[in-house]
Design a protein around this motif. Structure first.
Motif, PDB file in Angstrom:
ATOM      1  N   PHE A  45       0.820  -1.215   0.000  1.00 23.11           N
ATOM      2  CA  PHE A  45       0.000   0.000   0.000  1.00 23.11           C
ATOM      3  C   PHE A  45       0.853   1.264   0.000  1.00 23.11           C
ATOM      4  N   SER A  46       2.023   1.193   0.603  1.00 21.73           N
ATOM      5  CA  SER A  46       2.866   2.386   0.713  1.00 21.73           C
ATOM      6  C   SER A  46       3.449   2.818  -0.625  1.00 21.73           C
ATOM      7  N   ILE A  47       3.480   1.905  -1.604  1.00 23.59           N
ATOM      8  CA  ILE A  47       4.107   2.226  -2.892  1.00 23.59           C
ATOM      9  C   ILE A  47       3.186   2.060  -4.091  1.00 23.59           C
ATOM     10  N   VAL A  48       1.978   1.523  -3.882  1.00 27.48           N
ATOM     11  CA  VAL A  48       1.113   1.233  -5.021  1.00 27.48           C
ATOM     12  C   VAL A  48       0.720   2.519  -5.738  1.00 27.48           C
ATOM     13  N   SER A  49       0.698   2.465  -7.051  1.00 32.94           N
ATOM     14  CA  SER A  49       0.307   3.607  -7.867  1.00 32.94           C
ATOM     15  C   SER A  49      -1.208   3.750  -7.876  1.00 32.94           C
ATOM     16  N   MET A  50      -1.671   4.979  -7.989  1.00 36.15           N
ATOM     17  CA  MET A  50      -3.102   5.233  -8.080  1.00 36.15           C
ATOM     18  C   MET A  50      -3.712   4.648  -9.358  1.00 36.15           C
ATOM     19  N   ASP A  51      -2.864   4.270 -10.302  1.00 35.59           N
ATOM     20  CA  ASP A  51      -3.357   3.701 -11.563  1.00 35.59           C
ATOM     21  C   ASP A  51      -3.558   2.192 -11.482  1.00 35.59           C
ATOM     22  N   HIS A  52      -3.223   1.575 -10.347  1.00 32.98           N
ATOM     23  CA  HIS A  52      -3.352   0.124 -10.216  1.00 32.98           C
ATOM     24  C   HIS A  52      -4.168  -0.270  -8.990  1.00 32.98           C
ATOM     25  N   LEU A  53      -5.061   0.582  -8.569  1.00 33.07           N
ATOM     26  CA  LEU A  53      -5.808   0.341  -7.343  1.00 33.07           C
ATOM     27  C   LEU A  53      -6.737  -0.861  -7.443  1.00 33.07           C
ATOM     28  N   GLY A  54      -7.345  -1.045  -8.600  1.00 32.72           N
ATOM     29  CA  GLY A  54      -8.344  -2.095  -8.752  1.00 32.72           C
ATOM     30  C   GLY A  54      -7.783  -3.488  -8.857  1.00 32.72           C
ATOM     31  N   THR A  55      -6.471  -3.625  -8.848  1.00 33.68           N
ATOM     32  CA  THR A  55      -5.854  -4.947  -9.021  1.00 33.68           C
ATOM     33  C   THR A  55      -5.577  -5.657  -7.704  1.00 33.68           C
ATOM     34  N   ILE A  56      -5.807  -4.986  -6.580  1.00 30.12           N
ATOM     35  CA  ILE A  56      -5.466  -5.557  -5.271  1.00 30.12           C
ATOM     36  C   ILE A  56      -6.680  -6.247  -4.653  1.00 30.12           C
ATOM     37  N   LYS A  57      -6.534  -7.527  -4.340  1.00 33.18           N
ATOM     38  CA  LYS A  57      -7.606  -8.298  -3.717  1.00 33.18           C
ATOM     39  C   LYS A  57      -7.115  -8.846  -2.380  1.00 33.18           C
ATOM     40  N   VAL A  58      -7.920  -8.679  -1.346  1.00 34.63           N
ATOM     41  CA  VAL A  58      -7.500  -9.071  -0.006  1.00 34.63           C
ATOM     42  C   VAL A  58      -8.632  -9.830   0.688  1.00 34.63           C
ATOM     43  N   LYS A  59      -8.286 -10.899   1.400  1.00 39.71           N
ATOM     44  CA  LYS A  59      -9.270 -11.666   2.149  1.00 39.71           C
ATOM     45  C   LYS A  59      -9.781 -10.868   3.349  1.00 39.71           C
ATOM     46  N   ASP A  60     -10.996 -11.203   3.777  1.00 44.27           N
ATOM     47  CA  ASP A  60     -11.604 -10.495   4.905  1.00 44.27           C
ATOM     48  C   ASP A  60     -10.745 -10.576   6.170  1.00 44.27           C
ATOM     49  N   GLU A  61     -10.195 -11.753   6.438  1.00 40.15           N
ATOM     50  CA  GLU A  61      -9.381 -11.938   7.640  1.00 40.15           C
ATOM     51  C   GLU A  61      -8.169 -11.010   7.624  1.00 40.15           C
ATOM     52  N   THR A  62      -7.538 -10.906   6.447  1.00 40.58           N
ATOM     53  CA  THR A  62      -6.366 -10.032   6.326  1.00 40.58           C
ATOM     54  C   THR A  62      -6.760  -8.569   6.447  1.00 40.58           C
ATOM     55  N   LYS A  63      -7.942  -8.217   5.917  1.00 39.49           N
ATOM     56  CA  LYS A  63      -8.420  -6.831   6.041  1.00 39.49           C
ATOM     57  C   LYS A  63      -8.537  -6.423   7.501  1.00 39.49           C
ATOM     58  N   LYS A  64      -9.053  -7.327   8.319  1.00 43.32           N
ATOM     59  CA  LYS A  64      -9.208  -7.026   9.741  1.00 43.32           C
ATOM     60  C   LYS A  64      -7.847  -6.785  10.394  1.00 43.32           C
ATOM     61  N   GLU A  65      -6.864  -7.595  10.015  1.00 43.75           N
ATOM     62  CA  GLU A  65      -5.528  -7.445  10.577  1.00 43.75           C
ATOM     63  C   GLU A  65      -4.901  -6.126  10.149  1.00 43.75           C
ATOM     64  N   ILE A  66      -5.083  -5.763   8.883  1.00 47.99           N
ATOM     65  CA  ILE A  66      -4.566  -4.485   8.378  1.00 47.99           C
ATOM     66  C   ILE A  66      -5.207  -3.334   9.137  1.00 47.99           C
ATOM     67  N   ARG A  67      -6.514  -3.434   9.348  1.00 44.71           N
ATOM     68  CA  ARG A  67      -7.247  -2.373  10.048  1.00 44.71           C
ATOM     69  C   ARG A  67      -6.726  -2.198  11.471  1.00 44.71           C
ATOM     70  N   VAL A  68      -6.434  -3.303  12.135  1.00 46.36           N
ATOM     71  CA  VAL A  68      -5.919  -3.229  13.509  1.00 46.36           C
ATOM     72  C   VAL A  68      -4.572  -2.493  13.534  1.00 46.36           C
ATOM     73  N   VAL A  69      -3.679  -2.852  12.613  1.00 46.37           N
ATOM     74  CA  VAL A  69      -2.357  -2.220  12.577  1.00 46.37           C
ATOM     75  C   VAL A  69      -2.474  -0.730  12.287  1.00 46.37           C
ATOM     76  N   LEU A  70      -3.279  -0.363  11.302  1.00 44.09           N
ATOM     77  CA  LEU A  70      -3.412   1.048  10.958  1.00 44.09           C
ATOM     78  C   LEU A  70      -4.077   1.846  12.078  1.00 44.09           C
ATOM     79  N   ASP A  71      -5.053   1.246  12.732  1.00 41.85           N
ATOM     80  CA  ASP A  71      -5.687   1.929  13.863  1.00 41.85           C
ATOM     81  C   ASP A  71      -4.673   2.199  14.973  1.00 41.85           C
ATOM     82  N   MET A  72      -3.784   1.243  15.208  1.00 40.85           N
ATOM     83  CA  MET A  72      -2.762   1.424  16.237  1.00 40.85           C
ATOM     84  C   MET A  72      -1.793   2.538  15.849  1.00 40.85           C
TER      85      MET A  72
END
Length: 259
Positions: A200-227
């Motif tokens: 996420f820190s380096i992804v281009s705005m022109d390639h946003l639609g190519t990223i797919k993430v599982k629900d479980e991983t989304k929750k983990e990402i959310r926890v880290v970013l919230d912290m």
């Protein structure tokens, strides 16, 4: 003294002013974030009524004064992001992105790069790209505007860029497995979450639609970013609290495709 200027813009917020007027905050590509006075815009026959709806993108003809509020004289090439108006979930994510933008930069400071990012993110949300991931990408990439610049490339201690990593709030970035002992309060994040945060820190705005993430991983990402936001940024936005409440609504959330 005033000057007419033409600039792309995105409506951040609108509020009523007096009986028939409005104050509209617009993030522009050339002039930065500014507040504009729109006289008579609450009247049914106002020719600017459609141009100042929330989330609207347009090219605005502005009258900029040395001091005080600016004025919108005309608008063209209007783009209305209809899904953001009709879908409460998409509206919430888009509102949060604009709220973060609003506090990330000072008024009147041009930032074409940030403008392009915000524009692309809102267009992607409106077109059906996973809004949760788009918000996470923005949260990562806007951190430097708050004076927070995590090291995502590799280990803060030794510079290693491959292997197992965890995030350390104390060190302001990643620590490789060999240096986890340096911070007993490291986040203990999963390797999948760390992988996507680095992406996420380096992804281009022109390639946003190519990223797919599982629900479980989304929750983990959310926890880290919230912290990170709680510890290092320290802002509490109403729009973010609303999104947090949405996660508790369970089955009402939009279906998501697995990675």
């Amino acid at each position: 003294m005033s000057e007419l200027q033409e600039t792309e813009g995105i409506v951040i917020s609108v509020r009523n002013y007096r009986e028939s007027d409005k104050l509209v905050k617009i993030f522009t590509s050339r002039l930065g974030k500014r507040m504009f006075f729109i006289k008579g815009s609450r009247k049914s026959n106002s020719n600017l009524k459609a141009a100042i709806l929330p989330f609207t993108m347009a090219t605005y003809i502005t009258d900029i004064k040395d001091t005080g509020l600016g004025f919108i004289r005309d608008a063209k090439d209007l783009v209305h992001l209809n899904q953001l108006h009709t879908d409460i979930f998409l509206n919430a994510y888009a509102t949060y992105i604009l709220s973060l933008t609003d506090i990330a930069i000072e008024d009147g400071v041009p930032d074409p790069t940030l403008f392009y990012k915000v524009k692309q993110l809102l267009l992607e949300i409106d077109s059906g790209t996973d809004p949760e991931i788009l918000v996470n990408i923005f949260e990562v990439q806007v951190l430097p505007y708050f004076g927070v610049a995590p090291e995502w490339r590799g280990c803060r201690e030794c510079g290693k860029t491959t292997g197992l990593f965890d995030y350390s709030g104390s060190y302001g970035g990643l620590l490789c497995q060999a240096h986890w002992s340096l911070d007993k309060h490291r986040y203990h994040a999963s390797q999948r979450a760390i992988y996507f945060l680095r992406l996420f820190s380096i992804v281009s705005m022109d390639h946003l639609g190519t990223i797919k993430v599982k629900d479980e991983t989304k929750k983990e990402i959310r926890v880290v970013l919230d912290m990170i936001y709680d510890e290092s940024v320290g802002i509490k936005l109403k729009s973010k609290r609303f999104i947090d409440q949405m996660y508790q609504w369970g089955d009402l959330l939009i279906d998501r495709k697995p990675e």
